[in-house]
Design an enzyme around this catalytic site. Structure first.
Site, PDB file in Angstrom:
ATOM      1  N   PRO A   2       0.838  -1.216   0.000  1.00 25.71           N
ATOM      2  CA  PRO A   2       0.000   0.000   0.000  1.00 25.71           C
ATOM      3  C   PRO A   2       0.873   1.267   0.000  1.00 25.71           C
ATOM      4  CG  PRO A   2      -0.642  -1.510   1.763  1.00 25.71           C
ATOM      5  CD  PRO A   2       0.624  -2.041   1.179  1.00 25.71           C
ATOM      6  N   GLU A   3       0.479   2.233  -0.816  1.00 25.49           N
ATOM      7  CA  GLU A   3       1.176   3.525  -0.859  1.00 25.49           C
ATOM      8  C   GLU A   3       0.202   4.600  -0.361  1.00 25.49           C
ATOM      9  OE1 GLU A   3       3.177   4.104  -4.672  1.00 25.49           O
ATOM     10  OE2 GLU A   3       3.306   1.938  -4.942  1.00 25.49           O
ATOM     11  N   LYS A  72       2.943   6.549   5.223  1.00 27.66           N
ATOM     12  CA  LYS A  72       2.138   5.328   5.070  1.00 27.66           C
ATOM     13  C   LYS A  72       1.669   4.792   6.415  1.00 27.66           C
ATOM     14  CE  LYS A  72       4.839   3.918   1.043  1.00 27.66           C
ATOM     15  NZ  LYS A  72       5.772   2.874   0.556  1.00 27.66           N
ATOM     16  N   ARG A 142       1.643 -11.861   4.994  1.00 29.33           N
ATOM     17  CA  ARG A 142       3.104 -12.037   5.095  1.00 29.33           C
ATOM     18  C   ARG A 142       3.686 -11.578   6.439  1.00 29.33           C
ATOM     19  NH1 ARG A 142       6.056 -10.641  -0.410  1.00 29.33           N
ATOM     20  NH2 ARG A 142       7.770 -11.515   0.809  1.00 29.33           N
ATOM     21  N   ARG A 295      15.221  -1.719  -8.213  1.00 30.26           N
ATOM     22  CA  ARG A 295      13.817  -1.389  -8.516  1.00 30.26           C
ATOM     23  C   ARG A 295      13.491  -1.799  -9.938  1.00 30.26           C
ATOM     24  NH1 ARG A 295      11.888  -0.446  -3.651  1.00 30.26           N
ATOM     25  NH2 ARG A 295      12.905   1.260  -2.570  1.00 30.26           N
TER      26      ARG A 295
END
Ligand SMILES: [Zn+2]
Length: 305
Positions: A2-3, A72, A142, A295
């Protein structure tokens, strides 16, 4: 993961639901998911008690007053002297069911074959039970996320809240402030720079790709190579893409779901993220992805210079 738009969605949707809800009990099913700030811990800890027991004990009878976001991090304020910090990390989910919805079945993953399930599941690690019969579930497949109880006093000093750059959707985040950030890491590739939380808060893999597409610049370009025109477009892109994504309740990529079990819809209109190998929606060129600095950036080789 989630951002900003996803966390903002959770906060916006939980705020009215949790306001004035009084905690009847907290069930911690996975002790490692909860923690307490140092001041909170030393005040409450009794020999022989676990952090999970103390966490549940401190919260019993407390009332929620507000839910906020910084970067966040989700900050759930309580009427007493406490707040709960929640970080969803990779796969955290906060799901709220009113009393009459407790039988509801939801799909926990954003794939069509994800089965409908009842809560709690094997991934439910903390359950808040409220006096009106409603429940808040914390799921985390997770198990990288956490819930941390802190006192109001220690809140301003919490390290996790103080290591971030400006909030990009804050009206106080102006082009002038943005220009100052450009000189912070002039040699960094644009994607790494956008994703650096100490530069700007809340932007990760999805939205850096989408913002760079909007600004028509490639993810690998160094920050200092931006022309004036490109700087303006990049600044505008940050505000525009994040605002649009919040309006669409975020992108349900992987495990992100909203507090009522619904999905965010911004993923349907991604221009480049997750579209490697597919044609650009603007020019038809095949979207490429490139690995650099650990990335992966997806971009259109024609639209982005
Ligand atoms: Zn294109």
């Amino acid at each position: 993961m989630p951002e900003l738009p996803e966390v903002e969605t959770v906060v916006n949707e939980l705020r009215p639901k949790l306001k004035n809800k009084k905690i009847k009990a907290v069930r911690v099913l996975m002790p490692k998911m909860v923690a307490m700030g140092p001041a909170t811990l030393s005040n409450l800890r009794k020999p022989g008690e676990t952090v999970a027991q103390d966490f549940a004990k401190a919260l019993k009878g407390q009332k929620f007053t507000d839910v906020q976001r910084r970067a966040k991090m989700i900050i759930m304020d309580l009427a007493g002297k406490y707040a709960i910090l929640v970080h969803l990390k990779m796969t955290g989910q906060l799901i709220f069911f009113a009393r009459k919805e407790l039988d509801k079945q939801i799909r926990l993953f954003n794939i069509e074959k994800s089965p409908f399930v009842h809560l709690p599941t094997k991934s439910t690690h903390v359950i808040f039970e409220f006096t009106d019969g409603s429940k808040l579930f914390y799921n985390d497949f997770r198990q990288f996320g956490y819930l941390k109880l802190v006192t109001d006093k220690e809140l301003p000093q919490v390290a996790e809240l103080n290591s971030f750059g400006p909030e990009p959707l804050d009206p106080k985040f102006t082009f002038k402030e943005f220009e100052n950030l450009l000189v912070k890491r002039p040699n960094a590739p644009l994607k790494s720079w956008l994703m650096d939380p100490t530069v700007i808060a809340g932007i990760g893999n999805i939205y850096s790709d989408e913002i760079l597409f909007y600004a028509k610049v490639r993810p690998t370009r160094p920050v200092k190579s931006l022309k004036d025109r490109e700087q303006k477009l990049l600044f505008k892109g940050i505000k525009k893409i994040l605002t649009d994504a919040v309006e669409h309740h975020g992108s349900s990529v992987g495990d992100f779901i909203r507090p009522e079990g619904d999905w965010g819809t911004y993923g349907k209109i991604h221009m480049v993220y997750g579209r490697s190998g597919k044609p650009c929606k603007i020019c038809g060129t095949i979207i490429k992805s490139l690995k650099f600095n650990g990335r992966t950036g997806s971009f259109c080789p024609y639209c982005q210079k």
